[in-house]
Write an enzyme that holds these catalytic residues in place. Structure first.
Site, PDB file in Angstrom:
ATOM      1  N   ASP A  13      -3.317   9.478  -8.852  1.00 53.24           N
ATOM      2  CA  ASP A  13      -2.613   8.456  -8.155  1.00 53.24           C
ATOM      3  C   ASP A  13      -1.463   7.798  -9.138  1.00 53.24           C
ATOM      4  OD1 ASP A  13      -1.207   6.642  -6.584  1.00 53.24           O
ATOM      5  OD2 ASP A  13      -2.999   5.889  -5.470  1.00 53.24           O
TER       6      ASP A  13
ATOM      7  N   ARG B 202       1.080   5.761  -8.102  1.00 51.42           N
ATOM      8  CA  ARG B 202       1.848   4.672  -7.635  1.00 51.42           C
ATOM      9  C   ARG B 202       1.687   3.365  -8.693  1.00 51.42           C
ATOM     10  NH1 ARG B 202      -0.423   4.889  -1.504  1.00 51.42           N
ATOM     11  NH2 ARG B 202      -2.136   5.377  -3.063  1.00 51.42           N
TER      12      ARG B 202
END
Length: 187
Positions: free
Chosen positions: A121, A123
């Site tokens: 991930d 983000r």
């Protein structure tokens, strides 16, 4: 952090009537969709863009259903959706489609990202605190299943976590299992 902020505008939708405002951070333009007269402790959904799920109705993920749940819930209970332009866990649309191709060959979402040279991930959530501070919000009820979002808000008090419940389907059952088992999502 250099951020350009748009004017506030009305946004009537099938979910309800909202206000909308854009926060431009570099080349990314994030949206805030919010109800008028925000409460002192609003319900907040931090949602990362998913063109395939949010717009095209992909059944490979639960993103579109989570966004719909959030907009319906917030329209009834007051709050905001912070829509972050972080397609494909922030690997971009081209890489997301390449990850889909790897998933078609049997890789799970995390393995596919790793094959492409990314972490599970990519983000980040710094802009979320910037946006909440802009609205002078210090306490929220966070609408999420993702512990990374909870941990990322260091200067915002989360007084309650509200889970998002969507039904799995045959196309995203394994995806949801990976989110729970490998990413610690609270499903």
């Amino acid at each position: 952090m250099r951020v350009k902020i748009s004017k506030e505008a009305n946004l009537p939708t099938k979910y309800g009537d909202f206000k909308i405002q854009c926060f431009k951070e570099g080349h990314k333009e994030h949206l805030v969709i919010f109800t008028e007269n925000l409460p002192d402790i609003p319900i907040v959904r931090v949602h990362s863009e998913c063109l395939t799920g949010d717009t095209l109705g992909s059944k490979k993920c639960d993103c579109g259903e989570q966004l719909e749940f959030a907009l319906n819930f917030i329209a009834k209970n007051s709050g905001m959706v912070i829509y972050l332009r972080q397609e494909g866990r922030n690997i971009g649309l081209l890489n997301k489609v390449n990850a889909y191709a790897l998933q078609d060959k049997g890789y799970d979402t995390i393995e596919a990202n790793h094959q492409l040279g990314f972490s599970a991930d990519e983000r980040t959530y710094e802009i979320v605190e910037y946006i909440l501070n802009y609205f002078n919000i210090k306490k929220i009820k966070l609408l999420t299943n993702n512990p990374k979002k909870i941990e990322s808000l260091k200067d915002i008090e989360i007084v309650e976590r509200i889970p998002i419940k969507v039904k799995p389907n045959p196309h995203n059952k394994e995806y949801l299992k990976i989110k729970k088992d490998k990413m610690g999502h609270l499903l």
